[in-house]
Design a protein around this motif. Structure first.
Motif, PDB file in Angstrom:
ATOM      1  N   VAL A  89       0.849  -1.194   0.000  1.00  0.00           N
ATOM      2  CA  VAL A  89       0.000   0.000   0.000  1.00  0.00           C
ATOM      3  C   VAL A  89       0.885   1.245   0.000  1.00  0.00           C
ATOM      4  O   VAL A  89       1.879   1.312   0.738  1.00  0.00           O
ATOM      5  CB  VAL A  89      -0.937   0.016   1.230  1.00  0.00           C
ATOM      6  N   HIS A  90       0.501   2.213  -0.839  1.00  0.00           N
ATOM      7  CA  HIS A  90       1.210   3.484  -0.893  1.00  0.00           C
ATOM      8  C   HIS A  90       0.211   4.631  -0.823  1.00  0.00           C
ATOM      9  O   HIS A  90      -0.912   4.516  -1.327  1.00  0.00           O
ATOM     10  CB  HIS A  90       1.998   3.622  -2.201  1.00  0.00           C
ATOM     11  N   GLY A  91       0.643   5.718  -0.208  1.00  0.00           N
ATOM     12  CA  GLY A  91      -0.061   6.986  -0.315  1.00  0.00           C
ATOM     13  C   GLY A  91       0.670   7.781  -1.377  1.00  0.00           C
ATOM     14  O   GLY A  91       1.897   7.919  -1.306  1.00  0.00           O
ATOM     15  N   ILE A  92      -0.055   8.275  -2.370  1.00  0.00           N
ATOM     16  CA  ILE A  92       0.597   9.032  -3.444  1.00  0.00           C
ATOM     17  C   ILE A  92       0.335  10.510  -3.194  1.00  0.00           C
ATOM     18  O   ILE A  92      -0.810  10.976  -3.228  1.00  0.00           O
ATOM     19  CB  ILE A  92       0.084   8.587  -4.823  1.00  0.00           C
ATOM     20  N   ILE A  93       1.423  11.215  -2.917  1.00  0.00           N
ATOM     21  CA  ILE A  93       1.350  12.642  -2.608  1.00  0.00           C
ATOM     22  C   ILE A  93       2.204  13.382  -3.636  1.00  0.00           C
ATOM     23  O   ILE A  93       3.403  13.097  -3.762  1.00  0.00           O
ATOM     24  CB  ILE A  93       1.853  12.923  -1.174  1.00  0.00           C
ATOM     25  N   ALA A  94       1.586  14.268  -4.384  1.00  0.00           N
ATOM     26  CA  ALA A  94       2.270  15.028  -5.439  1.00  0.00           C
ATOM     27  C   ALA A  94       2.999  14.090  -6.402  1.00  0.00           C
ATOM     28  O   ALA A  94       4.123  14.360  -6.827  1.00  0.00           O
ATOM     29  CB  ALA A  94       3.233  16.055  -4.824  1.00  0.00           C
ATOM     30  N   GLY A  95       2.369  12.953  -6.703  1.00  0.00           N
ATOM     31  CA  GLY A  95       2.922  12.002  -7.651  1.00  0.00           C
ATOM     32  C   GLY A  95       3.987  11.073  -7.090  1.00  0.00           C
ATOM     33  O   GLY A  95       4.512  10.239  -7.804  1.00  0.00           O
ATOM     34  N   VAL A  96       4.299  11.222  -5.804  1.00  0.00           N
ATOM     35  CA  VAL A  96       5.349  10.408  -5.184  1.00  0.00           C
ATOM     36  C   VAL A  96       4.712   9.326  -4.309  1.00  0.00           C
ATOM     37  O   VAL A  96       3.980   9.648  -3.358  1.00  0.00           O
ATOM     38  CB  VAL A  96       6.295  11.291  -4.327  1.00  0.00           C
ATOM     39  N   PRO A  97       4.972   8.026  -4.594  1.00  0.00           N
ATOM     40  CA  PRO A  97       4.419   6.964  -3.757  1.00  0.00           C
ATOM     41  C   PRO A  97       5.200   6.837  -2.443  1.00  0.00           C
ATOM     42  O   PRO A  97       6.422   6.699  -2.450  1.00  0.00           O
ATOM     43  CB  PRO A  97       4.568   5.705  -4.612  1.00  0.00           C
ATOM     44  N   LEU A 139      -4.843  12.922  -0.607  1.00  0.00           N
ATOM     45  CA  LEU A 139      -3.910  12.080  -1.335  1.00  0.00           C
ATOM     46  C   LEU A 139      -4.670  10.968  -2.035  1.00  0.00           C
ATOM     47  O   LEU A 139      -5.885  10.847  -1.886  1.00  0.00           O
ATOM     48  CB  LEU A 139      -2.857  11.490  -0.396  1.00  0.00           C
ATOM     49  N   VAL A 140      -3.941  10.159  -2.766  1.00  0.00           N
ATOM     50  CA  VAL A 140      -4.503   8.990  -3.422  1.00  0.00           C
ATOM     51  C   VAL A 140      -3.867   7.756  -2.788  1.00  0.00           C
ATOM     52  O   VAL A 140      -2.642   7.703  -2.620  1.00  0.00           O
ATOM     53  CB  VAL A 140      -4.237   9.006  -4.945  1.00  0.00           C
ATOM     54  N   VAL A 141      -4.690   6.782  -2.408  1.00  0.00           N
ATOM     55  CA  VAL A 141      -4.183   5.524  -1.876  1.00  0.00           C
ATOM     56  C   VAL A 141      -4.122   4.520  -3.018  1.00  0.00           C
ATOM     57  O   VAL A 141      -5.071   4.388  -3.791  1.00  0.00           O
ATOM     58  CB  VAL A 141      -5.076   4.987  -0.735  1.00  0.00           C
ATOM     59  N   GLU A 142      -2.980   3.847  -3.129  1.00  0.00           N
ATOM     60  CA  GLU A 142      -2.798   2.783  -4.116  1.00  0.00           C
ATOM     61  C   GLU A 142      -2.627   1.471  -3.352  1.00  0.00           C
ATOM     62  O   GLU A 142      -1.736   1.354  -2.513  1.00  0.00           O
ATOM     63  CB  GLU A 142      -1.564   3.053  -4.972  1.00  0.00           C
ATOM     64  N   TRP A 143      -3.511   0.513  -3.618  1.00  0.00           N
ATOM     65  CA  TRP A 143      -3.506  -0.765  -2.897  1.00  0.00           C
ATOM     66  C   TRP A 143      -3.298  -1.890  -3.895  1.00  0.00           C
ATOM     67  O   TRP A 143      -4.062  -2.036  -4.846  1.00  0.00           O
ATOM     68  CB  TRP A 143      -4.836  -0.946  -2.173  1.00  0.00           C
ATOM     69  N   GLU A 161      -9.030  11.830   2.002  1.00  0.00           N
ATOM     70  CA  GLU A 161      -8.637  13.040   2.731  1.00  0.00           C
ATOM     71  C   GLU A 161      -8.465  12.643   4.179  1.00  0.00           C
ATOM     72  O   GLU A 161      -9.388  12.115   4.794  1.00  0.00           O
ATOM     73  CB  GLU A 161      -9.711  14.127   2.600  1.00  0.00           C
ATOM     74  N   ILE A 162      -7.264  12.850   4.711  1.00  0.00           N
ATOM     75  CA  ILE A 162      -7.006  12.564   6.125  1.00  0.00           C
ATOM     76  C   ILE A 162      -7.372  13.818   6.901  1.00  0.00           C
ATOM     77  O   ILE A 162      -6.946  14.922   6.580  1.00  0.00           O
ATOM     78  CB  ILE A 162      -5.535  12.163   6.353  1.00  0.00           C
ATOM     79  N   SER A 163      -8.192  13.619   7.937  1.00  0.00           N
ATOM     80  CA  SER A 163      -8.740  14.733   8.678  1.00  0.00           C
ATOM     81  C   SER A 163      -8.639  14.493  10.181  1.00  0.00           C
ATOM     82  O   SER A 163      -8.638  13.339  10.626  1.00  0.00           O
ATOM     83  CB  SER A 163     -10.202  14.934   8.288  1.00  0.00           C
ATOM     84  N   SER A 164      -8.571  15.585  10.934  1.00  0.00           N
ATOM     85  CA  SER A 164      -8.517  15.476  12.404  1.00  0.00           C
ATOM     86  C   SER A 164      -9.828  15.052  12.998  1.00  0.00           C
ATOM     87  O   SER A 164     -10.876  15.294  12.506  1.00  0.00           O
ATOM     88  CB  SER A 164      -8.117  16.816  13.013  1.00  0.00           C
TER      89      SER A 164
END
Length: 164
Positions: A89-97, A139-143, A161-164
């Protein structure tokens, strides 16, 4: 002797029918109690995704609250035989896994009976825990779930979206 053979064959057929019905009703319960998410297939090579559910995820993008856990349920068809399966599993942030740790990466301990066989439908279930120290971010989650040759049974992406 013939009666014994026929009796054994009928018992085998009855067992197969019971297992099939049990799988059907379990799948029906899952489908009726959940809304599938919209996702993008990102390279399922040796399998085909039938259904993806992230729960609870009543909106899109999925709003994931820090400190909570979410259920990930993927129904898919395997196109190959394999002894193992491993989730990545990766979180893709600004195109970076960026690697996103999950509690159990062994697919054989996540609802899948291994060894896996070709042309069978499997139900993969895991948990996505959102740690309180994660930043509030979209972000985008890639599974992915990979076979023993590191080829994807399935790969899907979905926005969160990760939220408090």
């Amino acid at each position: 002797m013939l009666n014994l053979v026929i009796s054994e064959e009928l018992t085998t057929v009855a067992t197969m029918i019971k297992q099939g019905l049990a799988f059907f009703f379990l799948s029906l319960i899952v489908v009726c109690n959940a809304d599938p998410i919209k996702f993008v297939d990102c390279g399922s090579k040796v399998g085909k995704i039938v259904y993806v559910d992230i729960s609870p995820c009543p909106t899109e993008p999925c709003v994931l609250q820090k400190g909570k856990a979410y259920s990930v349920n993927v129904t898919f068809n395997s196109n190959v035989d394999s002894e193992i399966s491993k989730a990545v599993v990766h979180g893709i942030i600004a195109g970076v896994p960026i690697p996103f740790p999950i509690p159990i990466d062994d697919g054989c301990k996540s609802g899948i009976k291994c060894p896996m066989t070709k042309d069978q439908i499997y139900n993969y279930v895991n948990e996505l825990t959102v740690k309180s120290e994660y930043p509030s971010i979209k972000l985008v989650v890639e599974w992915e779930l990979r076979d023993q040759t590191k080829t994807d049974y399935f790969c899907f992406k979905f926005p969160v979206e990760i939220s408090s």
